[in-house]
Design an enzyme around this catalytic site. Structure first.
Site, PDB file in Angstrom:
ATOM      1  N   ASN A 108     -73.111  53.147  -9.842  1.00 24.37           N
ATOM      2  CA  ASN A 108     -73.694  53.945 -10.921  1.00 24.37           C
ATOM      3  C   ASN A 108     -75.032  54.512 -10.480  1.00 24.37           C
ATOM      4  OD1 ASN A 108     -71.680  53.591 -12.853  1.00 24.37           O
ATOM      5  ND2 ASN A 108     -72.660  51.814 -13.789  1.00 24.37           N
ATOM      6  N   HIS A 162     -65.374  56.418 -17.837  1.00 24.09           N
ATOM      7  CA  HIS A 162     -65.669  57.402 -16.774  1.00 24.09           C
ATOM      8  C   HIS A 162     -64.616  58.516 -16.743  1.00 24.09           C
ATOM      9  CE1 HIS A 162     -68.858  54.988 -14.717  1.00 24.09           C
ATOM     10  NE2 HIS A 162     -68.203  53.991 -15.268  1.00 24.09           N
TER      11      HIS A 162
HETATM   12 FE1  HDD Z   1     -66.140  50.316 -13.868  1.00 22.80          FE
HETATM   13  C1  HDD Z   1     -64.236  53.099 -13.622  1.00 22.80           C
HETATM   14  C2  HDD Z   1     -68.666  51.864 -12.155  1.00 22.80           C
HETATM   15  C3  HDD Z   1     -68.177  47.574 -14.373  1.00 22.80           C
HETATM   16  C4  HDD Z   1     -63.557  48.633 -15.137  1.00 22.80           C
HETATM   17  N1  HDD Z   1     -66.420  52.124 -13.073  1.00 22.80           N
HETATM   18  C5  HDD Z   1     -65.508  53.157 -13.060  1.00 22.80           C
HETATM   19  C6  HDD Z   1     -66.049  54.275 -12.380  1.00 22.80           C
HETATM   20  C7  HDD Z   1     -67.294  53.932 -11.966  1.00 22.80           C
HETATM   21  C8  HDD Z   1     -67.520  52.579 -12.395  1.00 22.80           C
HETATM   22  C9  HDD Z   1     -68.267  54.786 -11.196  1.00 22.80           C
HETATM   23  C10 HDD Z   1     -65.361  55.614 -12.203  1.00 22.80           C
HETATM   24  C11 HDD Z   1     -64.663  55.710 -10.880  1.00 22.80           C
HETATM   25  C12 HDD Z   1     -64.067  57.080 -10.729  1.00 22.80           C
HETATM   26  O1  HDD Z   1     -64.824  58.045 -10.601  1.00 22.80           O
HETATM   27  O2  HDD Z   1     -62.850  57.173 -10.771  1.00 22.80           O
HETATM   28  N2  HDD Z   1     -68.069  49.847 -13.441  1.00 22.80           N
HETATM   29  C13 HDD Z   1     -68.905  50.581 -12.639  1.00 22.80           C
HETATM   30  C14 HDD Z   1     -70.078  49.794 -12.351  1.00 22.80           C
HETATM   31  C15 HDD Z   1     -69.949  48.608 -12.984  1.00 22.80           C
HETATM   32  C16 HDD Z   1     -68.680  48.622 -13.652  1.00 22.80           C
HETATM   33  C17 HDD Z   1     -71.231  50.267 -11.473  1.00 22.80           C
HETATM   34  C18 HDD Z   1     -70.876  47.424 -12.993  1.00 22.80           C
HETATM   35  C19 HDD Z   1     -71.657  47.110 -12.017  1.00 22.80           C
HETATM   36  N3  HDD Z   1     -65.933  48.463 -14.654  1.00 22.80           N
HETATM   37  C20 HDD Z   1     -66.873  47.468 -14.736  1.00 22.80           C
HETATM   38  C21 HDD Z   1     -66.265  46.261 -15.237  1.00 22.80           C
HETATM   39  C22 HDD Z   1     -64.948  46.563 -15.447  1.00 22.80           C
HETATM   40  C23 HDD Z   1     -64.758  47.941 -15.073  1.00 22.80           C
HETATM   41  C24 HDD Z   1     -66.983  44.948 -15.444  1.00 22.80           C
HETATM   42  C25 HDD Z   1     -63.830  45.686 -15.958  1.00 22.80           C
HETATM   43  C26 HDD Z   1     -63.814  44.407 -15.968  1.00 22.80           C
HETATM   44  N4  HDD Z   1     -64.267  50.815 -14.384  1.00 22.80           N
HETATM   45  C27 HDD Z   1     -63.350  49.945 -14.833  1.00 22.80           C
HETATM   46  C28 HDD Z   1     -61.956  50.529 -14.955  1.00 22.80           C
HETATM   47  C29 HDD Z   1     -62.181  51.986 -14.454  1.00 22.80           C
HETATM   48  C30 HDD Z   1     -63.668  52.002 -14.151  1.00 22.80           C
HETATM   49  C31 HDD Z   1     -61.319  50.358 -16.273  1.00 22.80           C
HETATM   50  C32 HDD Z   1     -61.704  53.116 -15.351  1.00 22.80           C
HETATM   51  C33 HDD Z   1     -60.983  54.082 -14.463  1.00 22.80           C
HETATM   52  C34 HDD Z   1     -60.899  53.419 -13.192  1.00 22.80           C
HETATM   53  O3  HDD Z   1     -61.485  52.203 -13.249  1.00 22.80           O
HETATM   54  O4  HDD Z   1     -60.356  53.860 -12.192  1.00 22.80           O
HETATM   55  O5  HDD Z   1     -61.066  49.851 -14.163  1.00 22.80           O
END
Ligand code: HDD
Length: 689
Positions: A148, A75
């Site tokens: 999402n 993202h």
């Molecule tokens: Fe995630 C970012 C949505 C599963 C780990 N995720 C991130 C963002 C969104 C989502 C909208 C961007 C937030 C922003 O604008 O800063 N992610 C989802 C959704 C998931 C999902 C809807 C499943 C239902 N994500 C998911 C899993 C993991 C992560 C299973 C890890 C185990 N996601 C992350 C992260 C991020 C992220 C690595 C990257 C940057 C951040 O968090 O701040 O932690």
């Protein structure tokens, strides 16, 4: 010796922009020392070496060298805006969450939309899931709904997330492709991960190429809990419903938009908010109890499944309005840190294993990205309600405790003793009873991987099904390994035979592979869910959309003014595209200003087009960009308004007059009114059928 302040010493030929005293702020170093010269570094003589003692030069370059922070691991590309949430009614019977108690009371909000796979500089129209992350600054702390624009996810367990993302992002040896799933690694992983089949159907649908961030749904995805003042819990799934309806573009359009305007989505959101057309979503809740969870055909803890709206209706409880752009992209959009663990009293988690893993990941990732544990002090992340902790120090701590006591319990009474816990008001976890053997297992209730994929496909209109088949064909055609292509088609046979055969045919596979072995026999008795179609729920308005009006010299200014009035009345915007950015001269001699030159304003940037050309049409028709303007609008099923004088352009772009009801001749005001009514359908789909 010439003075270092002499005019020729300035790079722009001598013009100075120095403070004349008064209103213009004085340039200083970060230490506050006034800067006398920001054009030249300090050197020995005019042509001599630069001096190390030039603290202004060193500070400026040092700071510049460190301007970037690590981009989000997923993202990375996103765009945010401020707004508010307001409930329509009190939800006290299901939740004690403070923001849902008083109808009409506004809670400040910040929303960041994003794509998943591409880096920060990737184009907006990548075929990708869109992030829809909402931070609600409630009076009892920040609540982040990190969702999402698709209600299901690829995987069931957070332990697979790094694999999923590695497979989706650029391949590690070559560093490409960027922002695309159309490559071997992605489809290798997906075809070997049957639980992702439902999500694969969604990402191959038009949901992943939205026309605007304003025209997307949002979903919390997981099942959460709401808890009321008596401690009673209700399961909930969160939905954001766009007031302007959903709308997507065609893949061929997306590819061209990425070239014409890689910032298409962010520009659109920025422009809408700046012009006072504040985008709005309604918050919907699917509320259900344990009994429903037990009798539902799938496990409500499985994030690869949704609950059809037809089975648990969505209760609309409030609205989210985005009414303010950020002042500084970095400070707000880049530094905002969403964490699924940020919840407030009255909301609680469920045991969804994807959610449980996320609760670790988001806090952890901020440490890397924002550089320390004090990212919560940044204005965009800090609560807007009073907050006080006993945490201290660390990098960049700028909220620091005062006084002697920084521990608890302590024997100092009153405010000097520091903050104390509040058992009554404080967050309490729902007292779920959990038992079971410690094991690495996947519940059998998660094992049906195909039935809802099938239901999704069956819920699409024929044109949407066609788009899905085309998307699979496009993506799998970019996959070099034939076995991966075949394995994916084998999965699709469990979804829909017609789809699988169509994709196999378009890929020219030697033979249609045997259906993949399913852990659980896919069901064919799930009723289609009409709510899952985009086109079946079209908004029937052109409000919030944009028209492209192509003009030349000799344009009929009265007709143009009428069209502009009708579009404004519809709540739409428009741009004038002309052979030159300097504009054109209308038939009545008046000057018409242009927003775009024809090469920079292709029709893919607009929702409908009007060809209000005059004498200049022959010269215009000789330009490839003008012909593409028309032929693309036609091929993308757009409504085309035209005047009789456009005949040479239409002929050169489309060949001998292929007239259909989506092409409307504008002779007089009445035709413009008819054009306005027609464009509410957004696209003239009949053209392709
Ligand atoms: Fe995630 C970012 C949505 C599963 C780990 N995720 C991130 C963002 C969104 C989502 C909208 C961007 C937030 C922003 O604008 O800063 N992610 C989802 C959704 C998931 C999902 C809807 C499943 C239902 N994500 C998911 C899993 C993991 C992560 C299973 C890890 C185990 N996601 C992350 C992260 C991020 C992220 C690595 C990257 C940057 C951040 O968090 O701040 O932690």
């Amino acid at each position: 010796m010439p003075s270092s302040k002499s005019k020729p010493n300035r790079p722009n030929g001598g013009e100075t922009h120095q403070t004349a005293g008064g209103a213009v702020p004085e340039l200083t170093t970060a230490q506050g020392t006034p800067v006398s010269d920001d054009q030249n570094s300090l050197r020995v003589g005019e042509r001599g070496p630069t001096l190390l003692e030039d603290f202004h030069l060193r500070e400026k370059i040092f700071h510049f060298d460190h301007e970037r922070i690590p981009e989000r691991v997923v993202h990375a590309r996103g765009f945010g805006a401020h707004g508010f949430f307001e409930p329509y009614e009190s939800l006290a019977e299901v939740t004690k969450a403070d923001l849902f108690q008083r109808p009409g009371e506004k809670t400040p909000a910040f929303v960041r939309f994003s794509t998943v796979a591409g880096n920060k500089g990737s184009p907006d129209l990548a075929r990708d899931v869109r992030g829809f992350a909402v931070k609600l600054y409630t009076k009892q702390g920040n609540w982040d709904i990190v969702g999402n624009n698709i209600p299901v996810f690829f995987i069931q367990d957070a332990i697979k997330f790094p694999d999923l993302i590695h497979a989706a992002k650029e391949e590690p040896d070559r560093g490409f492709p960027q922002a695309q799933t159309a490559h071997d690694n992605f489809w290798d992983f997906i075809s070997l991960t049957p639980e992702s089949t439902h999500m694969a159907m969604w990402i191959m649908s038009d949901r992943t190429i939205p026309r605007s961030l304003r025209f997307m749904e949002g979903f919390g995805v997981h099942t959460f809990r709401l808890v009321n003042a008596k401690g009673k819990a209700t399961f909930v799934k969160f939905h954001w419903k766009p007031k302007l309806g959903m709308q997507s573009v065609l893949w061929n359009e997306a590819v061209k938009i990425n070239g014409a305007d890689p910032d298409f989505h962010r520009r659109d959101l920025w422009a809408a908010i700046q012009t006072g057309n504040f985008p709005e979503w309604e918050l919907g809740m699917q509320l259900f109890d344990e009994k429903f969870a037990e009798r539902f055909a799938f496990d409500v803890l499985d994030a690869t499944k949704l609950i059809p709206e037809e089975e648990v209706p969505i209760r609309i409880v409030g609205r989210l309005v985005l009414d303010r752009c950020v002042d500084n992209f970095f400070a707000e959009t880049e530094q905002v840190a969403f964490c699924t663990q940020n919840i407030v009293p009255g909301v609680d988690f469920s045991n969804d294993p994807l959610l449980q893993g996320r609760n670790f990941s988001y806090l952890d990732t901020q440490l890397k990205r924002l550089g320390g544990p004090n990212f919560t002090h940044l204005p965009i992340n800090a609560p807007k309600c009073p907050f006080q902790t006993l945490q201290q120090d660390g990098h960049m701590a700028f909220i620091n405790p005062k006084g002697r006591v920084n521990y608890e319990p302590n024997s100092v009474s009153g405010a000097a003793g520091g903050p104390r816990e509040t058992p009554e008001r404080g967050f309490q976890s729902f007292a779920a009873v959990e038992t079971g053997a410690k094991a690495r297992v996947r519940s059998q209730t998660f094992a049906d991987h195909y039935s809802q994929a099938r239901q999704f496909y069956a819920s699409q209109l024929p044109i949407e099904q066609q788009h899905i088949a085309e998307a699979f064909t496009f993506e799998l055609s970019k996959v070099e390994n034939v076995e991966i292509r075949a394995r994916m088609v084998a999965n699709l046979r469990n979804v829909d035979e017609g789809l699988a055969r169509s994709v196999a045919g378009k890929l020219r596979l030697d033979r249609v592979p045997k259906a993949a072995k399913a852990a659980v026999e896919p069901r064919s008795d799930l009723a289609p869910s009409p709510a899952l179609s985009i086109l079946g729920n079209a908004p029937a308005t052109f409000k919030g959309r944009k028209a492209g009006i192509l003009v030349t010299d000799g344009v009929d200014a009265t007709l143009l003014a009428r069209l502009q009035r009708e579009l404004k009345a519809e709540g739409a915007s428009f741009e004038i595209i002309a052979p030159a950015i300097g504009g054109v001269k209308a038939k009545d001699g008046s000057a018409i200003a242009a927003d775009q030159q024809v090469g920079g304003g292709p029709s893919v940037l607009y929702d409908c087009v009007a060809l209000l050309v005059g004498d200049g049409v022959e010269a215009l028709a000789a330009e490839p960009a003008a012909r593409d303007f028309v032929s693309d609008a036609f091929a993308h099923h757009k409504f085309i308004g035209y005047v009789a004088a456009a005949a040479p352009l239409l002929k050169r772009a489309l060949g001998p007059a292929p007239k259909d009801a989506g092409m409307i001749e504008l002779k007089a005001g009445a035709d413009v009114a008819q054009f306005r009514r027609a464009i509410r359908d957004l696209r003239f789909w009949a053209r392709s059928m």
